[in-house]
Design an enzyme around this catalytic site. Structure first.
Site, PDB file in Angstrom:
ATOM      1  N   CYS A  12       0.857  -1.187   0.000  1.00  0.00           N
ATOM      2  CA  CYS A  12       0.000   0.000   0.000  1.00  0.00           C
ATOM      3  C   CYS A  12       0.891   1.234   0.000  1.00  0.00           C
ATOM      4  CB  CYS A  12      -0.902   0.003   1.229  1.00  0.00           C
ATOM      5  SG  CYS A  12       0.022   0.104   2.797  1.00  0.00           S
ATOM      6  N   CYS A  96       2.514   5.872   8.895  1.00  0.00           N
ATOM      7  CA  CYS A  96       1.562   6.014   7.790  1.00  0.00           C
ATOM      8  C   CYS A  96       0.665   7.224   8.049  1.00  0.00           C
ATOM      9  CB  CYS A  96       0.715   4.754   7.668  1.00  0.00           C
ATOM     10  SG  CYS A  96      -0.609   4.908   6.436  1.00  0.00           S
ATOM     11  N   GLU A 126       0.763  -0.409  16.448  1.00  0.00           N
ATOM     12  CA  GLU A 126      -0.107   0.706  16.058  1.00  0.00           C
ATOM     13  C   GLU A 126      -1.022   1.106  17.214  1.00  0.00           C
ATOM     14  OE1 GLU A 126      -3.888   1.755  13.203  1.00  0.00           O
ATOM     15  OE2 GLU A 126      -2.484   0.235  12.461  1.00  0.00           O
ATOM     16  N   THR A 167      -6.204   0.704  12.043  1.00  0.00           N
ATOM     17  CA  THR A 167      -6.452   0.831  10.600  1.00  0.00           C
ATOM     18  C   THR A 167      -6.481  -0.497   9.856  1.00  0.00           C
ATOM     19  OG1 THR A 167      -4.085   1.103  10.122  1.00  0.00           O
ATOM     20  CG2 THR A 167      -5.378   3.113  10.539  1.00  0.00           C
ATOM     21  N   CYS A 197      -8.206   1.522   6.905  1.00  0.00           N
ATOM     22  CA  CYS A 197      -7.642   2.214   5.743  1.00  0.00           C
ATOM     23  C   CYS A 197      -8.118   1.604   4.429  1.00  0.00           C
ATOM     24  CB  CYS A 197      -6.120   2.224   5.829  1.00  0.00           C
ATOM     25  SG  CYS A 197      -5.338   0.693   5.313  1.00  0.00           S
ATOM     26  N   SER A 225       1.800  -9.635  10.843  1.00  0.00           N
ATOM     27  CA  SER A 225       1.102  -8.624  10.043  1.00  0.00           C
ATOM     28  C   SER A 225      -0.399  -8.706  10.305  1.00  0.00           C
ATOM     29  CB  SER A 225       1.384  -8.845   8.553  1.00  0.00           C
ATOM     30  OG  SER A 225       0.484  -8.098   7.754  1.00  0.00           O
ATOM     31  N   SER A 226      -0.945  -7.668  10.915  1.00  0.00           N
ATOM     32  CA  SER A 226      -2.371  -7.668  11.253  1.00  0.00           C
ATOM     33  C   SER A 226      -3.238  -7.807  10.016  1.00  0.00           C
ATOM     34  CB  SER A 226      -2.725  -6.379  12.003  1.00  0.00           C
ATOM     35  OG  SER A 226      -4.116  -6.296  12.235  1.00  0.00           O
ATOM     36  N   ASN A 227      -2.970  -7.011   8.989  1.00  0.00           N
ATOM     37  CA  ASN A 227      -3.856  -7.035   7.820  1.00  0.00           C
ATOM     38  C   ASN A 227      -3.752  -8.352   7.068  1.00  0.00           C
ATOM     39  OD1 ASN A 227      -2.367  -6.443   4.981  1.00  0.00           O
ATOM     40  ND2 ASN A 227      -1.225  -5.471   6.620  1.00  0.00           N
TER      41      ASN A 227
END
Length: 314
Positions: A12, A96, A126, A167, A197, A225-227
């Site tokens: 991203c 970010c 985060e 996010t 996001c 990695s959360s996402n």
């Protein structure tokens, strides 16, 4: 077997910016460059930057006085910023901008003394950085991860409240939690637009489409990695086998029992180079055709800090 690629996938704008900041700092100032926490949550990316002279640390106490330090894309608390200032560290901030937006919401609540509720995962950097924007002892910030946590909140129905979110959360889980918050606290305020996001949203929507066509979904991304984890969870919820991996060597032959179609996506911190390496490995297991789904075109771009941008142009 057939491979179907999700679109969009991978990097991203925030990750691109964070990696560029480390690369440019190394190019301009030379090694070593210290980075507080992994600049993005991807082992492949971090190892590559480490080989070029980046030193990853968890605390500023590991950074020599006066050295250059980069804050990761996940953001840091106000206390960390103050410590860096007190120790005369040269800081490049890779937070970010979409995380910074949430920081500003929390800081605004703190100034007003409004009690804040953050929806996020305990222990994630985060979340730690976001909660660290709140300093007003007359208010307070409270973390919840799921609907069940709401019952333990100490606030009253008529308290002045606001909420924010990490996010990189699950869209479905977060919507459920927000709905439950509003049911218990009808007057609670929140962001005009969801804090989750654009990249997290787009990649989850792409996985919904991918899962409909796949017998197995592979999510390229690291375990921290959360996402990326949310993508694997979403595929599983849709009744499709899923695996999270960040190295071609992770692939196991028994994953492909009764599998005719493999869907592949990548978390926002996973490079396309790694996706292609995994595809090459899959060909050894019998994958013989590749199709890429149509998807949203992403054109978001975030500038690097001015000092690095000027050097980049020259």
């Amino acid at each position: 077997m057939k491979i179907i690629l999700a679109n969009p996938r991978g990097f991203c704008a925030g990750v691109d910016r964070a990696i560029s900041i480390v690369e440019l700092a190394l190019e301009i100032h030379g090694a070593p460059i210290y980075v507080r926490h992994e600049v993005v949550h991807n082992r492949f990316v971090v190892n590559g930057l480490r080989e070029r002279g980046a030193i990853f640390v968890e605390e500023l106490s590991e950074v020599p006085d006066g050295a250059i330090v980069i804050f990761s894309a996940h953001g840091v608390s106000q206390a960390v910023r103050q410590e860096a200032k007190d120790r005369n560290l040269k800081v490049f901030d890779a937070t970010c901008p979409l995380v910074t937006k949430v920081h500003m919401q929390v800081a605004r609540a703190s100034r007003k003394g409004t009690k804040a509720i953050l929806i996020g995962h305990k222990g994630h950097p985060e979340v730690e950085g976001t909660m660290g924007q709140y300093s007003n002892e007359d208010g307070g910030i409270f973390l919840i991860e799921k609907v069940e946590d709401i019952a333990r909140l100490p606030m009253q129905e008529n308290d002045n409240l606001t909420f924010m979110t990490q996010t990189t959360l699950s869209l479905d889980d977060t919507a459920e939690t927000i709905a439950a918050l509003k049911e218990k606290y009808p007057a609670i305020q929140g962001p005009h637009k969801n804090d989750i996001c654009y990249a997290t949203t787009n990649r989850q929507e792409a996985v919904r489409e991918l899962a409909k066509l796949s017998d197995l979904v592979l999510v390229v991304g690291s375990k921290n990695s959360s996402n990326s984890n949310r993508l694997a969870e979403l595929a599983s919820r849709m009744g499709v086998k899923s695996q999270l991996l960040d190295d071609p060597a992770d692939i196991q032959a028994d994953w492909f029992n009764d599998v005719k179609t493999i869907g592949i996506t990548a978390g926002a911190s996973a490079p396309e180079e790694l996706v292609q390496s995994i595809i090459s490995r899959l060909k050894r297991f019998g994958a013989n055709s590749i199709e890429e789904l149509q998807g949203l075109e992403e054109n978001m771009f975030f500038e690097v800090p001015k000092e690095l941008r000027i050097k980049e142009v020259n």
